[in-house]
Enzyme design. Structure first.
Site, PDB file in Angstrom:
ATOM      1  N   HIS A  45      10.060  18.379  -2.123  1.00 64.33           N
ATOM      2  CA  HIS A  45      10.644  18.065  -2.816  1.00 64.33           C
ATOM      3  C   HIS A  45      11.039  16.850  -4.286  1.00 64.33           C
ATOM      4  CE1 HIS A  45      14.073  19.668  -6.294  1.00 64.33           C
ATOM      5  NE2 HIS A  45      15.051  18.682  -5.598  1.00 64.33           N
ATOM      6  N   GLU A  56      16.014  14.238   1.893  1.00 64.59           N
ATOM      7  CA  GLU A  56      14.754  15.151   2.526  1.00 64.59           C
ATOM      8  C   GLU A  56      14.002  14.212   3.603  1.00 64.59           C
ATOM      9  OE1 GLU A  56      11.355  18.106   0.085  1.00 64.59           O
ATOM     10  OE2 GLU A  56      11.826  15.718  -1.257  1.00 64.59           O
ATOM     11  N   CYS A 109      17.418  23.359  -9.203  1.00 60.50           N
ATOM     12  CA  CYS A 109      15.850  23.044  -9.313  1.00 60.50           C
ATOM     13  C   CYS A 109      15.208  24.252  -8.662  1.00 60.50           C
ATOM     14  CB  CYS A 109      15.769  21.850  -8.687  1.00 60.50           C
ATOM     15  SG  CYS A 109      16.896  20.385 -10.050  1.00 60.50           S
ATOM     16  N   PHE A 168      20.806  21.287  -8.234  1.00 57.79           N
ATOM     17  CA  PHE A 168      22.267  20.944  -8.398  1.00 57.79           C
ATOM     18  C   PHE A 168      22.896  22.509  -8.005  1.00 57.79           C
ATOM     19  CE2 PHE A 168      21.387  17.390 -11.618  1.00 57.79           C
ATOM     20  CZ  PHE A 168      21.555  16.376 -11.007  1.00 57.79           C
ATOM     21  N   LYS A 212       5.715  15.614  -8.257  1.00 55.59           N
ATOM     22  CA  LYS A 212       6.300  15.576  -9.545  1.00 55.59           C
ATOM     23  C   LYS A 212       5.839  14.284  -9.823  1.00 55.59           C
ATOM     24  CE  LYS A 212      10.290  17.878  -7.944  1.00 55.59           C
ATOM     25  NZ  LYS A 212      10.026  19.156  -6.824  1.00 55.59           N
ATOM     26  N   HIS A 220       9.535  16.591 -12.875  1.00 55.70           N
ATOM     27  CA  HIS A 220       9.965  17.404 -12.430  1.00 55.70           C
ATOM     28  C   HIS A 220      10.512  18.359 -13.409  1.00 55.70           C
ATOM     29  CE1 HIS A 220      13.023  19.475 -10.820  1.00 55.70           C
ATOM     30  NE2 HIS A 220      14.340  18.507 -10.281  1.00 55.70           N
TER      31      HIS A 220
END
Length: 414
Positions: free
Chosen positions: A304, A315, A164, A400, A336, A341
């Site tokens: 994010h 976050e 990402c 990830f 998002k 996403h």
């Protein structure tokens, strides 16, 4: 060595809420929801049956039949966004030194549709039926190559892959390339097209996706107490980064100035963020410092904000820890909630949001925000766009593997 200034002079996008940059931006400001039931493949038997697809996509409008056979969907998105961005920049390519124009472009997964289609052929018809275009259509760097060939850009050219954080890395790398004098213009961004049977099934196996099949448009709900996982999205975005004097000499319209980057690693877990958000904290701190600002100068964060239980809490804690009392003054949103996403394309799509927020002084909303979570206690711009002076904005992307990027953009001042 004095670093050169880098400005943003063009952009393009193809997303679940608009197939051009202008339609994308207007869609975000109106709270347009890009999530719906999947139409690309039959979802019978799937745990999740919805995603944020690019709507009304007709490849034949953009490519001839032979090109469609050769180009995976993610590369098609890349070329469409790049064509729009280069045109929008107003670059007169006939009078540019194309050795000084480069491309850094990423995809987190690459040609998943191609891989699945060709594997099906292998199983059903044998190895001799595999397309000669299989490998070059699948590999994730190929979009960067195609963009460079499309425009004969001969400067630095490569792909990035960091889940990402992919296109955060591509934009940051392009920024540094210009700062240190290796190019005058860089075409940067990312694209993804992983709404496929294996893509959805794989993320379902990880228990990462929302399963709100009874009401998919309410599924992407970052920072909301009832969030239950992210929603897969697709699309792409491209920014044209340009050295300031080069842009000034040709009379380019400048939308914002790229100001700083922060790249870190969690070094903790393949999917979970580090405890306390330490990697995210450091990435944000580095980006703001690299830009030469104090933390109190930041006005907007495009988070994010994936709509997963742990990520959003982590976050939020990272932002509060780093910014202290100033966290209460920040406007934050997760787009998002509307785009889903977009995986490797998310960083580019969301950096475009920050660029336009700085340029227009408008903050897109976080839609589907209905039930506040006590562990997510910041201003997430719930449900409606707000107008606010935005001088400095940052965009977070955490991938990830523990990859973290933070990009800082500021209002352009000559």
């Amino acid at each position: 060595m004095q670093r050169r200034r880098v400005v943003i002079t063009g952009f393009g996008a193809i997303t679940p809420v608009g197939n051009t940059a202008e339609k994308f931006w207007n869609g975000l400001l109106s709270g347009q929801n890009g999530v719906d039931f999947i139409t690309i493949f039959d979802t019978e038997g799937f745990t999740t049956r919805f995603a944020a697809e690019v709507k009304n996509y007709q490849p034949e409008i953009h490519f001839d039949t032979k090109e469609i056979r050769k180009l995976d969907r993610f590369t098609q998105f890349a070329l469409i966004a790049a064509r729009e961005a280069v045109l929008h920049s107003g670059l007169d390519l006939e009078n540019e030194d194309r050795d000084r124009i480069g491309v850094i472009f990423g995809s987190g997964i690459g040609g998943m549709t191609t891989f699945e289609d060709e594997h099906r052929k292998l199983v059903e018809k044998g190895p001799k039926r595999i397309s000669p275009y299989f490998i070059p259509a699948m590999i994730s760097d190929i979009a960067a190559g195609y963009i460079s060939m499309e425009f004969n850009f001969r400067g630095p050219n490569f792909g990035t892959t960091s889940a990402c954080a992919t296109s955060g890395h591509s934009i940051g790398s392009g920024f540094r390339t210009i700062q240190y004098g290796d190019a005058d213009v860089m075409v940067v961004g990312g694209s993804e097209a992983s709404v496929t049977p294996m893509g959805v099934a794989g993320f379902n196996a990880l228990k990462a996706l929302s399963t709100r099949n009874e009401n998919p448009q309410k599924a992407s709900r970052p920072f909301d107490l009832e969030r239950d996982g992210f929603v897969m999205g697709e699309g792409g975005a491209v920014l044209v980064l340009e050295e300031y004097e080069h842009a000034k000499a040709r009379g380019a319209k400048i939308y914002a100035e790229m100001a700083g980057i922060g790249f870190t690693a969690d070094a903790y877990h393949i999917t979970q963020p580090a405890p306390g958000g330490r990697g995210a904290i450091k990435a944000m701190e580095l980006a703001v410092k690299d830009a030469g600002f104090a933390l109190t100068d930041v006005d907007y964060i495009n988070a994010h904000g994936t709509s997963t239980p742990f990520n959003d809490k982590n976050e939020s804690a990272a932002i509060r820890t780093l910014f202290g009392d100033h966290a209460n003054n920040l406007a934050i949103s997760s787009t998002k909630s509307m785009t889903g996403h977009n995986l490797g394309a998310a960083g580019a799509i969301e950096m475009l949001v920050c660029t336009l927020a700085v340029h227009h002084n408008k903050i897109p909303p976080t839609i589907n925000y209905e039930f506040p979570d006590p562990e997510c206690d910041l201003n997430y711009t719930p449900n409606k766009m707000v107008e606010k002076k935005v001088h400095v904005a940052i965009s977070n992307s955490f991938g990830f593997g523990g990859h973290n990027t933070c990009l800082c953009v500021k209002k352009f001042e000559s």
